[in-house]
Design an enzyme around this catalytic site. Sequence first.
Site, PDB file in Angstrom:
ATOM      1  N   GLU A 228      41.870  39.594  31.620  1.00  0.00           N
ATOM      2  CA  GLU A 228      42.603  39.096  32.791  1.00  0.00           C
ATOM      3  C   GLU A 228      41.759  38.215  33.712  1.00  0.00           C
ATOM      4  OE1 GLU A 228      45.516  40.711  36.385  1.00  0.00           O
ATOM      5  OE2 GLU A 228      44.643  42.131  34.970  1.00  0.00           O
ATOM      6  N   LYS A 244      50.912  41.996  34.067  1.00  0.00           N
ATOM      7  CA  LYS A 244      51.756  43.162  34.322  1.00  0.00           C
ATOM      8  C   LYS A 244      52.774  43.252  33.205  1.00  0.00           C
ATOM      9  CE  LYS A 244      50.034  45.320  37.608  1.00  0.00           C
ATOM     10  NZ  LYS A 244      49.395  46.580  37.189  1.00  0.00           N
TER      11      LYS A 244
END
Length: 417
Positions: A228, A244
């Site tokens: 990420e 997410k």
Amino acid sequence: MHTWGDLSADPLLVLAACARRAQRDGLAPPAALLGDWLGAAAVIAPSVALSPVPPDQAFADNPTTDGGRTAGWTIGFRGFPDVPGGARNRLLPEAVTGKADGLLILGHDGRWTSQGTVPAPRDLDIGPDDHENRDDVGDNHNTADDDDEAPSLDWSAPDRAAHRAAVLNCLEAIRAGEIYQACLSTRLDGVLHGDPLALFTALWRRTRARRAAYLAGPWGAVVSLSPEVYLTRHGRDVRSSPIKGTLPRDADPALLRASVKDVAENIMIVDLVRHDLGRTADIGSVAVPELLAVHEAPGVWHLVSTVTARTGVSGEELVATTFPPASVTGTPKLRARELITGWETRARGLHCGAIGIAGPGELDLSVAIRTLEIAPGGRCEFGVGGGITSDSDPDDEWDECVHKAAFTWGGGPAPWL
């Protein structure tokens, strides 16, 4: 930037050679960022002394010498700031940083270049066989020291009951309207048998994580296989790519886009990132060029979006106004952080903090997930978690945590079962 040797396009071989040189010459160990950093496939500091610092100094814009002269790049990490009351001490320092006098950079075209002061290729003791690409090397090949045994990790059973209680408390707060979403974390405790660099080598060969990092010093080591992006900055252009939504790798990735829970969670965090970046961005510059894209990551599929902006503030101010990363907190951010501190029983440590590099006009940071923290004696901790929404099921959330950690033991059932 200068061409640096016609060497292997395998960055782990160069990293291992830097580690041998550091040990041979009594230098600080190397640091490495692999996957996609500063627009390159690998960024290696051949030697960098990383030391604990106050958290707000972890990613200084312009590291300087005593005389005020710019002295290269800052590399380091900053841990998650919030600590539950009564939680035991962090395994590693909250923040560590160091100044690298030079970098070896592997472009995505397979060519090495250098910046600043770096050793000559002949000083790294890379043998003739290492000049060929070694992408076929198996997971257990140990480039840190071929004479050592392959590293292994022994994990203790994590506290599933505490995680379940936290999820139930979070669902109650969502129903009461206090928050809309929150990220909850649990901790795995283990022991590393072997060398942290050998572990990093094996895990990166297994995962090819896009935001991998290896940092080491007298305080311990960090082996990060993060997928990420927290923040990247080039000049005035800023980007963040929150994750997410997660499914195990053997599931149909199309299910992510079809999941009401995962889509809603991702969009809520995109709005939070837009707000965080908007606090210092030029008016009208915040944009979302990628929304709800499905990406591969170690052992899982993720739902990823990208938010961009333009800003004139320093990198330090940019971090100060957005830290900790939006995707590992909740919405509203401040209230979610307050509640999380009451629900979680352990300090997150580096988990959910940031790792990366800063230099003149540049900032490139990952979210410190899929990250092992290793103390000098081999004791290690691994944080793992996920986002909770009104549609969350406590058992499913626990399964997601296990799926995210599975790359550390090679997949399959958890070793404590």
